[in-house]
Design an enzyme around this catalytic site. Structure first.
Site, PDB file in Angstrom:
ATOM      1  N   ARG A  64       0.844  -1.214   0.000  1.00 26.57           N
ATOM      2  CA  ARG A  64       0.000   0.000   0.000  1.00 26.57           C
ATOM      3  C   ARG A  64       0.871   1.253   0.000  1.00 26.57           C
ATOM      4  O   ARG A  64       0.436   2.322  -0.401  1.00 26.57           O
ATOM      5  CB  ARG A  64      -0.949  -0.016   1.207  1.00 26.57           C
ATOM      6  CG  ARG A  64      -1.753   1.256   1.387  1.00 26.57           C
ATOM      7  CD  ARG A  64      -3.046   1.056   2.161  1.00 26.57           C
ATOM      8  NE  ARG A  64      -2.911   0.234   3.342  1.00 26.57           N
ATOM      9  CZ  ARG A  64      -2.333   0.622   4.496  1.00 26.57           C
ATOM     10  NH1 ARG A  64      -1.846   1.838   4.621  1.00 26.57           N
ATOM     11  NH2 ARG A  64      -2.263  -0.210   5.518  1.00 26.57           N
ATOM     12  N   TYR A 117     -12.403  18.584 -15.530  1.00 22.53           N
ATOM     13  CA  TYR A 117     -13.023  17.279 -15.805  1.00 22.53           C
ATOM     14  C   TYR A 117     -14.224  17.074 -14.859  1.00 22.53           C
ATOM     15  O   TYR A 117     -14.172  17.500 -13.692  1.00 22.53           O
ATOM     16  CB  TYR A 117     -11.961  16.189 -15.620  1.00 22.53           C
ATOM     17  CG  TYR A 117     -12.542  14.802 -15.492  1.00 22.53           C
ATOM     18  CD1 TYR A 117     -13.210  14.206 -16.555  1.00 22.53           C
ATOM     19  CD2 TYR A 117     -12.445  14.098 -14.289  1.00 22.53           C
ATOM     20  CE1 TYR A 117     -13.763  12.953 -16.420  1.00 22.53           C
ATOM     21  CE2 TYR A 117     -12.989  12.848 -14.150  1.00 22.53           C
ATOM     22  CZ  TYR A 117     -13.657  12.276 -15.229  1.00 22.53           C
ATOM     23  OH  TYR A 117     -14.208  11.034 -15.096  1.00 22.53           O
ATOM     24  N   ASP A 189      -3.646  19.806 -13.951  1.00 16.70           N
ATOM     25  CA  ASP A 189      -3.963  18.507 -14.556  1.00 16.70           C
ATOM     26  C   ASP A 189      -3.466  18.557 -16.004  1.00 16.70           C
ATOM     27  O   ASP A 189      -3.987  19.309 -16.831  1.00 16.70           O
ATOM     28  CB  ASP A 189      -5.480  18.270 -14.493  1.00 16.70           C
ATOM     29  CG  ASP A 189      -5.884  16.906 -15.052  1.00 16.70           C
ATOM     30  OD1 ASP A 189      -5.145  16.364 -15.910  1.00 16.70           O
ATOM     31  OD2 ASP A 189      -6.950  16.401 -14.658  1.00 16.70           O
ATOM     32  N   LYS A 214      -5.111   7.526 -19.379  1.00 13.92           N
ATOM     33  CA  LYS A 214      -5.318   8.096 -20.711  1.00 13.92           C
ATOM     34  C   LYS A 214      -4.047   7.956 -21.562  1.00 13.92           C
ATOM     35  O   LYS A 214      -3.622   6.852 -21.827  1.00 13.92           O
ATOM     36  CB  LYS A 214      -5.796   9.541 -20.566  1.00 13.92           C
ATOM     37  CG  LYS A 214      -6.996   9.703 -19.618  1.00 13.92           C
ATOM     38  CD  LYS A 214      -8.204   9.010 -20.176  1.00 13.92           C
ATOM     39  CE  LYS A 214      -9.480   9.106 -19.382  1.00 13.92           C
ATOM     40  NZ  LYS A 214      -9.453   9.087 -17.942  1.00 13.92           N
TER      41      LYS A 214
HETATM   42  N1  PLP Z   1      -8.440  14.329 -15.464  1.00 14.39           N
HETATM   43  C1  PLP Z   1      -8.889  14.362 -16.725  1.00 14.39           C
HETATM   44  C2  PLP Z   1      -8.542  15.525 -17.589  1.00 14.39           C
HETATM   45  C3  PLP Z   1      -9.667  13.315 -17.214  1.00 14.39           C
HETATM   46  O1  PLP Z   1     -10.103  13.352 -18.478  1.00 14.39           O
HETATM   47  C4  PLP Z   1      -9.989  12.228 -16.357  1.00 14.39           C
HETATM   48  C5  PLP Z   1     -10.846  11.121 -16.820  1.00 14.39           C
HETATM   49  O2  PLP Z   1     -11.433  11.165 -17.886  1.00 14.39           O
HETATM   50  C6  PLP Z   1      -9.522  12.252 -15.051  1.00 14.39           C
HETATM   51  C7  PLP Z   1      -8.732  13.299 -14.632  1.00 14.39           C
HETATM   52  C8  PLP Z   1      -9.835  11.137 -14.087  1.00 14.39           C
HETATM   53  O3  PLP Z   1      -9.022  10.041 -14.358  1.00 14.39           O
HETATM   54  P1  PLP Z   1      -9.395   8.508 -13.947  1.00 14.39           P
HETATM   55  O4  PLP Z   1     -10.528   8.098 -14.825  1.00 14.39           O
HETATM   56  O5  PLP Z   1      -8.120   7.780 -14.206  1.00 14.39           O
HETATM   57  O6  PLP Z   1      -9.786   8.534 -12.523  1.00 14.39           O
END
Ligand code: PLP
Length: 400
Positions: A64, A117, A189, A214
């Site tokens: 963990r 997001y 992000d 992604k």
């Molecule tokens: N940040 C962005 C820009 C995203 O597009 C996404 C998911 O689509 C996330 C964060 C969240 O990622 P996860 O699906 O791996 O939790």
């Protein structure tokens, strides 16, 4: 021959994606990083065990907290982002929520943008207010308004650029300067851009987050998240994660590592294809609007050009016939998965109202400027001309 890690730091992004972090755990001459599934790590010497537990010497105690395969993944992204430190998570959302809940306490203020997001937006609208954190949500393209909110004082400035799904672009350097004037921590992000196209730390951010699910992984077969940046901050978030438990699985780390070996090639192809496709769609009579920072018609194209090397593999567009046209159009596409994901080798398309922003109400989507008839199109690494032909046959006769 394995390259020395010191040299890798000076190398180009493609070389880093392949070699960074690789040497440490290669066993018995293996050339690939092993998947270490062991949950715990044993010690004959109790004093050595104690020192590892205290972080005074390298090693692992319990999965963990840290794991050898996971550590290589963290190191590779750390080098690619040019960061002091990195720590990983089970998903991108775990990285985002752990970071925000580590940095913010009741009574604190956070400034962010309306276009984060959908899941991130929920944290700002639903969860942080429950803990009496004051959230200032600003218009993403109104940099003056964001600066004004920052100047009132805040603990964290949280940004995303380009944004999901309307591909808005934030002036990262300008807003990072404003945030540092009030002593705030700047979090970005970077999922859509990837470190191949954009390096937020070089632009002044303190922390960078990815949904590794992604583009980093790139094959839509592993969930993961990562946080990189200032060591003191990353260590605080690591402590939150080791206790709250959203650790990255070693098998997922292996899949992400394997995917990252081709990151630069995939992203280069996706940049080129997405720009051609955006230009093609902009000229099509059935298309109402195209959202892509590489288009000269994009309202913040100049900033995108300054802070990005390429404009990324995701674009969005709306059809003249709205939701009805979307319903007819999407099933006609041949080279896509109609699914809620992006950044993979296969092209993926879907309406944000059923994918990234399904959690939001229609009013919330409207407030974020997301048309109900919008389609997010994540360009894969298929031949560009095949994708354009595919779009062309699917658009034929629609709303013209
Ligand atoms: N940040 C962005 C820009 C995203 O597009 C996404 C998911 O689509 C996330 C964060 C969240 O990622 P996860 O699906 O791996 O939790």
């Amino acid at each position: 021959m394995a390259m020395k890690q010191e040299q890798v730091k000076q190398a180009g992004v493609g070389t880093q994606a392949i070699w960074a972090g690789e040497e440490e755990y290669l066993v018995q001459g293996s050339t690939q990083v092993p998947v270490v599934h062991s949950v715990s790590f044993g010690y004959d010497d109790v004093d050595v065990w104690h020192e590892v537990g205290l972080g005074k010497r390298p090693g692992h105690i319990y999965g963990r907290m840290t794991n050898p395969t996971v550590q290589v993944f963290e190191e590779k992204v750390r080098v690619l982002e040019g960061a002091e430190d990195a720590t990983s998570f089970s998903t991108g959302m775990a990285a985002i929520s752990s970071t925000l809940f580590t940095l913010l306490s009741p009574g604190d203020r956070v400034v962010t943008i309306k276009d984060t997001y959908g899941g991130t937006n929920k944290i700002f609208l639903e969860f942080l207010p429950r803990f009496r954190v004051d959230v200032a949500l600003c218009d993403t393209h109104d940099y003056d308004a964001i600066e004004k909110e920052i100047s009132k004082g805040c603990k964290v400035l949280y940004l995303e650029s380009p944004t999901n799904p309307t591909l808005k672009v934030v002036d990262l350097a300008r807003l990072a300067r404003a945030a540092h004037r009030v002593g705030a921590v700047v979090v970005v992000d970077n999922t859509f851009a990837t470190p191949v196209n954009q390096k937020p730390l070089e632009l002044g951010a303190d922390l960078v987050i990815h949904s590794a699910t992604k583009f980093l992984g790139g094959h839509a077969d592993a969930l993961g998240g990562i946080l990189c940046g200032r060591k003191d901050l990353v260590r605080q978030v690591y402590h939150y994660r080791e206790i709250n438990g959203a650790a990255l699985h070693p098998m997922a780390a292996y899949l992400l590592l394997r995917g990252m070996k081709t990151l630069h090639l995939r992203v280069k192809q996706q940049n080129e294809s997405a720009l051609k496709i955006a230009n093609y769609l902009e000229g099509h009579p059935a298309v109402e609007g195209v959202y892509y920072p590489g288009l000269t018609s994009h309202p913040r194209h100049r900033i995108a050009k300054e802070q990005m090397k390429g404009y990324g593999g995701v674009l969005s567009f709306s059809l003249k016939g709205g939701v009805d046209a979307v319903r007819r159009f999407l099933p006609r596409l041949r080279y896509v998965h109609l699914a809620a994901n992006l950044g993979a080798v296969e092209t993926i398309a879907g309406p944000p109202r059923t994918t990234s922003h399904v959690e939001c109400t229609e009013e919330e989507r409207r407030a974020m400027g997301i048309p109900e008839g919008l389609i997010r199109y994540s360009v894969g690494i298929e031949e560009t001309e095949d994708l354009i032909r595919d779009l062309d046959q699917a658009l034929e006769g629609l709303g013209t």
